[in-house]
Design a protein around this motif. Structure first.
Motif, PDB file in Angstrom:
ATOM      1  N   TYR A 179     127.238  68.016  28.954  1.00 51.79           N
ATOM      2  CA  TYR A 179     126.228  68.818  29.646  1.00 51.79           C
ATOM      3  C   TYR A 179     126.732  69.137  31.051  1.00 51.79           C
ATOM      4  CZ  TYR A 179     123.858  66.062  26.075  1.00 51.79           C
ATOM      5  OH  TYR A 179     123.541  65.408  24.906  1.00 51.79           O
ATOM      6  N   GLN A 181     126.306  70.269  35.209  1.00 51.74           N
ATOM      7  CA  GLN A 181     125.480  69.906  36.362  1.00 51.74           C
ATOM      8  C   GLN A 181     124.699  71.090  36.917  1.00 51.74           C
ATOM      9  OE1 GLN A 181     125.095  66.876  37.314  1.00 51.74           O
ATOM     10  NE2 GLN A 181     126.978  65.716  37.543  1.00 51.74           N
ATOM     11  N   SER A 182     125.065  72.294  36.493  1.00 53.36           N
ATOM     12  CA  SER A 182     124.402  73.486  37.005  1.00 53.36           C
ATOM     13  C   SER A 182     124.497  74.581  35.949  1.00 53.36           C
ATOM     14  CB  SER A 182     125.066  73.932  38.315  1.00 53.36           C
ATOM     15  OG  SER A 182     124.352  74.999  38.897  1.00 53.36           O
ATOM     16  N   LYS A 201     130.557  73.745  40.663  1.00 56.99           N
ATOM     17  CA  LYS A 201     129.451  72.795  40.756  1.00 56.99           C
ATOM     18  C   LYS A 201     128.857  72.450  39.394  1.00 56.99           C
ATOM     19  CE  LYS A 201     125.910  76.305  41.823  1.00 56.99           C
ATOM     20  NZ  LYS A 201     124.887  76.714  42.821  1.00 56.99           N
ATOM     21  N   CYS A 202     129.317  73.131  38.362  1.00 58.53           N
ATOM     22  CA  CYS A 202     128.905  72.776  36.997  1.00 58.53           C
ATOM     23  C   CYS A 202     129.608  71.512  36.511  1.00 58.53           C
ATOM     24  CB  CYS A 202     129.247  73.905  36.024  1.00 58.53           C
ATOM     25  SG  CYS A 202     128.126  75.318  36.107  1.00 58.53           S
ATOM     26  N   GLN A 204     131.128  68.236  35.235  1.00 59.93           N
ATOM     27  CA  GLN A 204     130.671  66.902  34.877  1.00 59.93           C
ATOM     28  C   GLN A 204     131.892  65.996  34.801  1.00 59.93           C
ATOM     29  OE1 GLN A 204     128.330  64.524  34.919  1.00 59.93           O
ATOM     30  NE2 GLN A 204     126.961  65.680  33.553  1.00 59.93           N
ATOM     31  N   SER A 246     137.548  66.260  34.273  1.00 65.27           N
ATOM     32  CA  SER A 246     136.399  67.143  34.483  1.00 65.27           C
ATOM     33  C   SER A 246     136.018  67.886  33.207  1.00 65.27           C
ATOM     34  CB  SER A 246     136.686  68.155  35.593  1.00 65.27           C
ATOM     35  OG  SER A 246     137.677  69.074  35.184  1.00 65.27           O
ATOM     36  N   ASP A 262     122.991  74.919  30.584  1.00 64.03           N
ATOM     37  CA  ASP A 262     123.631  73.668  30.975  1.00 64.03           C
ATOM     38  C   ASP A 262     123.960  72.730  29.818  1.00 64.03           C
ATOM     39  OD1 ASP A 262     121.099  72.805  30.330  1.00 64.03           O
ATOM     40  OD2 ASP A 262     120.688  71.827  32.242  1.00 64.03           O
TER      41      ASP A 262
END
Length: 278
Positions: A179, A181-182, A201-202, A204, A246, A262
């Motif tokens: 999933y 983060q954004s 910023k997405c 994880q 990442s 997301d």
């Protein structure tokens, strides 16, 4: 596996096994992955209705007749002439339809429902599955893992395990995707403006994803060891980059969004997984 085709590939040199089998930075994309243009539809959530066999509250209130319209739309109930795939689970199974459609020449049928706090479960379609599944068929099961208990997940697996054992079919348990983060639409624009500014910023953290999935993966590993005809298809190692630990919004090695929101894979994210399935 017989039936794999990589039909999405434009090249006749399509490979079924991408290089290295791990989606790290710099990996050459599978030839079976055709990028598509990014637009508003890329980030649109799937619509819930019986016509596309994605229902809001599970198939409990749905008649078996309508369930069979999803699992046997051609009317071949128990008398198919060739094996087929049955994709079952919540909306995370719905987003994998493109994976299977691109990976196989065999028919792919599906019955999906929205998960999270909705009451859908595999037992709702047990009767219909028992009517349509035959020897050498494959049932593939995918669910969102962070909204249901492990016990609930294993209850669903037990239903499918009993059906495939009885019918001489096979069962594939699919690891849930990470999933974000954004929202991926914002992260896509950030990466595009920054000419490949990653991570976004997405992102994880891969180690955290692996830790949160450990209980499910351990349980699946035990089931696979104890049962013939049950297989496991991991997705995290393909959607994440182990070099920088990442899991971002994009198909590895590409700017193409792998997610529509997301937690749901986009069509490109789904197609990207297809050659690994073979």
């Amino acid at each position: 596996q017989q039936g794999c085709s990589c039909r999405a590939a434009a090249s006749t040199d399509a490979r079924h096994r991408p290089p290295d089998g791990v989606a790290d930075a710099g990996q050459t994309l599978p030839l079976c992955f055709p990028e598509t243009a990014v637009g508003s539809a890329t980030f649109g959530l799937p619509k819930s209705n019986l016509a596309n066999c994605l229902v809001a509250d599970g198939f409990g209130p749905v008649s078996e007749e309508h369930e069979l319209e999803c699992l046997a739309p051609d009317g071949s109930v128990g008398n198919k002439t060739a094996p087929a795939y049955y994709l079952v689970g919540d909306s995370h199974s719905f987003t994998l339809r493109a994976t299977f459609a691109a990976a196989t020449t065999r028919p792919v049928f599906s019955a999906s429902w929205f998960g999270a706090n909705h009451p859908g479960k595999v037992a709702d379609v047990k009767g219909a599955l028992e009517k349509v599944v035959q020897a050498k068929d494959v049932i593939a099961f995918a669910m969102r893992w962070n909204k249901r208990t492990l016990d609930s997940y294993l209850e669903d697996v037990t239903v499918l395990k009993d059906i495939t054992a009885k019918k001489g079919a096979r069962l594939v348990l699919i690891e849930d995707n990470p999933y974000l983060q954004s929202e991926p639409s914002t992260c896509y624009m950030h990466a595009a403006k920054g000419k490949g500014a990653y991570p976004t910023k997405c992102r994880q953290n891969l180690t955290e994803v692996q830790a949160s999935y450990k209980a499910h993966n351990d349980a699946i590993a035990a089931i696979v060891r104890a049962n013939q005809g049950i297989y496991y298809f991991p997705t995290v190692d393909k959607l994440c980059d182990s070099e920088d630990s990442s899991c971002d919004y994009n198909v590895p090695g590409s700017w193409s969004p792998a997610y529509m929101d997301d937690n749901h894979l986009s069509v490109d994210g789904s197609r990207y997984l297809s050659p690994f399935l073979c």
